[in-house]
Motif scaffolding. Sequence first.
Motif, mmCIF file in Angstrom:
data_model
loop_
_atom_site.group_PDB
_atom_site.id
_atom_site.type_symbol
_atom_site.label_atom_id
_atom_site.label_comp_id
_atom_site.label_asym_id
_atom_site.label_seq_id
_atom_site.Cartn_x
_atom_site.Cartn_y
_atom_site.Cartn_z
ATOM 1 N N ASP A 39 -55.330 -10.624 -57.574
ATOM 2 C CA ASP A 39 -55.394 -11.750 -58.504
ATOM 3 C C ASP A 39 -56.270 -11.369 -59.677
ATOM 4 O OD1 ASP A 39 -53.931 -13.452 -56.742
ATOM 5 O OD2 ASP A 39 -55.728 -13.522 -55.499
ATOM 6 N N SER A 40 -55.766 -11.623 -60.864
ATOM 7 C CA SER A 40 -56.539 -11.189 -62.019
ATOM 8 C C SER A 40 -56.235 -12.037 -63.245
ATOM 9 C CB SER A 40 -56.198 -9.716 -62.291
ATOM 10 O OG SER A 40 -56.785 -9.321 -63.489
ATOM 11 N N PHE A 41 -57.264 -12.168 -64.101
ATOM 12 C CA PHE A 41 -57.118 -12.794 -65.419
ATOM 13 C C PHE A 41 -56.958 -11.722 -66.494
ATOM 14 C CE2 PHE A 41 -60.222 -16.471 -64.160
ATOM 15 C CZ PHE A 41 -59.179 -17.219 -63.639
ATOM 16 N N THR A 42 -56.943 -10.436 -66.103
ATOM 17 C CA THR A 42 -57.170 -9.359 -67.078
ATOM 18 C C THR A 42 -55.972 -8.431 -67.298
ATOM 19 O OG1 THR A 42 -58.011 -7.914 -65.330
ATOM 20 C CG2 THR A 42 -59.629 -9.277 -66.468
ATOM 21 N N VAL A 43 -54.876 -8.657 -66.586
ATOM 22 C CA VAL A 43 -53.751 -7.709 -66.619
ATOM 23 C C VAL A 43 -52.621 -8.275 -67.488
ATOM 24 C CG1 VAL A 43 -52.008 -6.547 -65.215
ATOM 25 C CG2 VAL A 43 -54.348 -6.759 -64.358
ATOM 26 N N ALA B 158 -51.492 -10.778 -60.812
ATOM 27 C CA ALA B 158 -52.422 -10.349 -61.856
ATOM 28 C C ALA B 158 -51.803 -10.680 -63.204
ATOM 29 C CB ALA B 158 -52.680 -8.851 -61.735
ATOM 30 N N VAL B 159 -52.484 -11.518 -63.957
ATOM 31 C CA VAL B 159 -51.966 -11.985 -65.248
ATOM 32 C C VAL B 159 -53.068 -11.886 -66.298
ATOM 33 C CG1 VAL B 159 -50.335 -13.577 -64.165
ATOM 34 C CG2 VAL B 159 -52.635 -14.372 -64.703
ATOM 35 N N LEU B 160 -52.703 -12.139 -67.550
ATOM 36 C CA LEU B 160 -53.712 -12.199 -68.611
ATOM 37 C C LEU B 160 -53.994 -13.673 -68.897
ATOM 38 C CD1 LEU B 160 -55.378 -10.434 -70.531
ATOM 39 C CD2 LEU B 160 -53.542 -10.732 -72.216
ATOM 40 N N LEU B 161 -55.226 -14.074 -68.689
ATOM 41 C CA LEU B 161 -55.574 -15.487 -68.910
ATOM 42 C C LEU B 161 -55.374 -15.830 -70.381
ATOM 43 C CD1 LEU B 161 -56.800 -17.992 -67.427
ATOM 44 C CD2 LEU B 161 -59.025 -17.252 -68.307
ATOM 45 N N PRO B 162 -54.525 -16.833 -70.683
ATOM 46 C CA PRO B 162 -54.310 -17.176 -72.092
ATOM 47 C C PRO B 162 -55.626 -17.564 -72.768
ATOM 48 C CG PRO B 162 -52.757 -18.358 -70.674
ATOM 49 C CD PRO B 162 -53.742 -17.686 -69.769
ATOM 50 N N GLN B 163 -55.715 -17.222 -74.032
ATOM 51 C CA GLN B 163 -56.923 -17.505 -74.820
ATOM 52 C C GLN B 163 -57.385 -18.956 -74.660
ATOM 53 O OE1 GLN B 163 -57.545 -14.858 -77.474
ATOM 54 N NE2 GLN B 163 -59.619 -15.695 -77.393
ATOM 55 N N ARG B 164 -56.438 -19.899 -74.683
ATOM 56 C CA ARG B 164 -56.817 -21.317 -74.675
ATOM 57 C C ARG B 164 -57.465 -21.746 -73.354
ATOM 58 N NH1 ARG B 164 -51.516 -21.528 -72.890
ATOM 59 N NH2 ARG B 164 -51.145 -23.200 -71.355
ATOM 60 N N LEU B 165 -57.300 -20.932 -72.299
ATOM 61 C CA LEU B 165 -57.859 -21.312 -70.992
ATOM 62 C C LEU B 165 -59.146 -20.542 -70.666
ATOM 63 C CD1 LEU B 165 -54.592 -21.608 -68.828
ATOM 64 C CD2 LEU B 165 -55.749 -23.371 -70.163
ATOM 65 N N ARG B 166 -59.683 -19.808 -71.665
ATOM 66 C CA ARG B 166 -60.872 -18.980 -71.387
ATOM 67 C C ARG B 166 -62.166 -19.778 -71.587
ATOM 68 N NH1 ARG B 166 -58.833 -13.369 -74.335
ATOM 69 N NH2 ARG B 166 -56.949 -13.168 -73.037
ATOM 70 N N GLY B 167 -62.222 -20.957 -70.961
ATOM 71 C CA GLY B 167 -63.419 -21.788 -71.059
ATOM 72 C C GLY B 167 -64.130 -21.846 -69.722
ATOM 73 N N TRP B 168 -64.072 -23.015 -69.071
ATOM 74 C CA TRP B 168 -64.821 -23.242 -67.813
ATOM 75 C C TRP B 168 -64.427 -22.277 -66.703
ATOM 76 C CZ3 TRP B 168 -61.720 -24.339 -63.703
ATOM 77 C CH2 TRP B 168 -60.458 -24.877 -63.974
ATOM 78 N N MET C 52 -44.693 -15.533 -58.721
ATOM 79 C CA MET C 52 -45.903 -16.357 -58.775
ATOM 80 C C MET C 52 -46.112 -16.961 -60.163
ATOM 81 S SD MET C 52 -46.635 -15.638 -55.604
ATOM 82 C CE MET C 52 -48.208 -16.388 -55.299
ATOM 83 N N THR C 53 -45.051 -17.244 -60.867
ATOM 84 C CA THR C 53 -45.205 -17.789 -62.218
ATOM 85 C C THR C 53 -45.082 -19.315 -62.189
ATOM 86 O OG1 THR C 53 -42.892 -17.839 -62.847
ATOM 87 C CG2 THR C 53 -44.013 -15.719 -63.056
ATOM 88 N N GLN C 54 -45.257 -19.927 -63.354
ATOM 89 C CA GLN C 54 -45.096 -21.384 -63.429
ATOM 90 C C GLN C 54 -43.634 -21.767 -63.637
ATOM 91 O OE1 GLN C 54 -48.191 -22.047 -66.534
ATOM 92 N NE2 GLN C 54 -49.093 -23.430 -65.053
ATOM 93 N N ASP C 55 -42.790 -20.779 -63.852
ATOM 94 C CA ASP C 55 -41.367 -21.057 -64.086
ATOM 95 C C ASP C 55 -40.561 -20.636 -62.860
ATOM 96 O OD1 ASP C 55 -41.749 -22.001 -66.779
ATOM 97 O OD2 ASP C 55 -42.338 -19.940 -67.191
ATOM 98 N N THR C 56 -39.433 -21.269 -62.683
ATOM 99 C CA THR C 56 -38.682 -21.081 -61.433
ATOM 100 C C THR C 56 -37.967 -19.745 -61.367
ATOM 101 O OG1 THR C 56 -38.137 -23.393 -61.788
ATOM 102 C CG2 THR C 56 -37.205 -22.376 -59.836
#
Length: 336
Positions: free
Chosen positions: A235-239, A153-163, A261-265
């Motif tokens: 799974d979340s875009f809101t946390v 559960a993550v917070l969707l970055p502003q720049r990805l809040r499109g499609w 579950m991050t993009q970094d190792t």
Amino acid sequence: MSALKWGLIGASDIAATRVIDAIRSSGGHIEGVVSGSAGRADDFAAQHGLHFATTDLDELLGWDIDAVYISSTNDKHYDQACRALRAGKHVLCEKPLALDPAEAEAMVALAEELGLVLAANHHLPGSPLHAKVRELVAEGAIGAVLSAKVAHAVLLPQRLRGWRLGQSTPGSGVILDITCHDASVLNPLLGTPVAVAAVAVQQADWNTGGQADAAMTVIRYEQKDRPPVLAQTHDSFTVGFADTSLEVHGTAGTIRVIDAMTQDTKGQVLLTTEAGTRDIDVDCTDDLYVIGLRAFAAAVEGTGTPTASGRDGLMALKVAIAAQESAMTGLTVPIN
Ligand code: NDP
């Protein structure tokens, strides 16, 4: 082998922020990019030091390139991947591979028929953290596996809040975006996913697109001569204030991965058994996307396998599509 020559299909955020660097760090050379807009293609090429920019996929496929990286929106992956394969290019395609398992199945079959590499750019299964979990489970460190829990559960970055949020955008929503990643980690660890039940909701006031932005899913896994395993994902875009993690529970212990579950190792693997809890040493120096790109290059060379093959991408998609169907119908959905 000489450096792989790449074409980029999609002037995307993930290409710009992660994959261009990873291709270059893995020894690849990027010739150019195709985008739906000439202006965006030109700007993207200029920003990233690419020689060519085009709006014509056939033109890109006619260049002297070995492979394409597809990071367009999800609805375009199937068509673009098939066209690239038919043009004789190896394909690294973003997840989800397609919008429907039958399409992903056709992509896998086409790549096999043509003898080309098709891989899904799932960055997590190649993580040394997850490789260590698979190793511990295989050597029996926690006994027989009973269950697993993924917190993603993550917070969707502003720049990805499109499609991602638009209900009318094919391939949008949290399940195809994140649950699909969870499945790429759980499938190779737990066996065959056979049934999925999910509930999805819309939570964020900034989510005006109408798509689900949070989901919880339960997956039943089966493996020959083993009891069934239950996996649960959040799974979340809101946390905004939570860590990601993976827990695997067995008859003789539990493995807990912090920052799993991050993009970094960077992350931590903890093993708890009767003897207590210990920190398992894992080398987290390599970038996850570089690991994936190196594995892809080795697969093309014939000396290795992709981090997530086309078939792995297909299985992850099957779980996500079943979760989506379950969330819509309220029923548990079997996976063939
Ligand atoms: P983006 O929204 O950045 O890019 C997707 C497409 O949107 C691009 O191909 C581009 O089309 C179009 N686009 C980009 N910017 C603009 C703009 N300003 N105006 C209009 N159109 C624009 O998506 P992401 O990079 O977030 O995701 C792309 C793919 O990568 C998805 O399949 C996603 O699931 C996957 N992904 C994978 C991740 C991973 O870790 N493996 C992480 C993030 C995403 P065009 O090419 O026509 O210019």
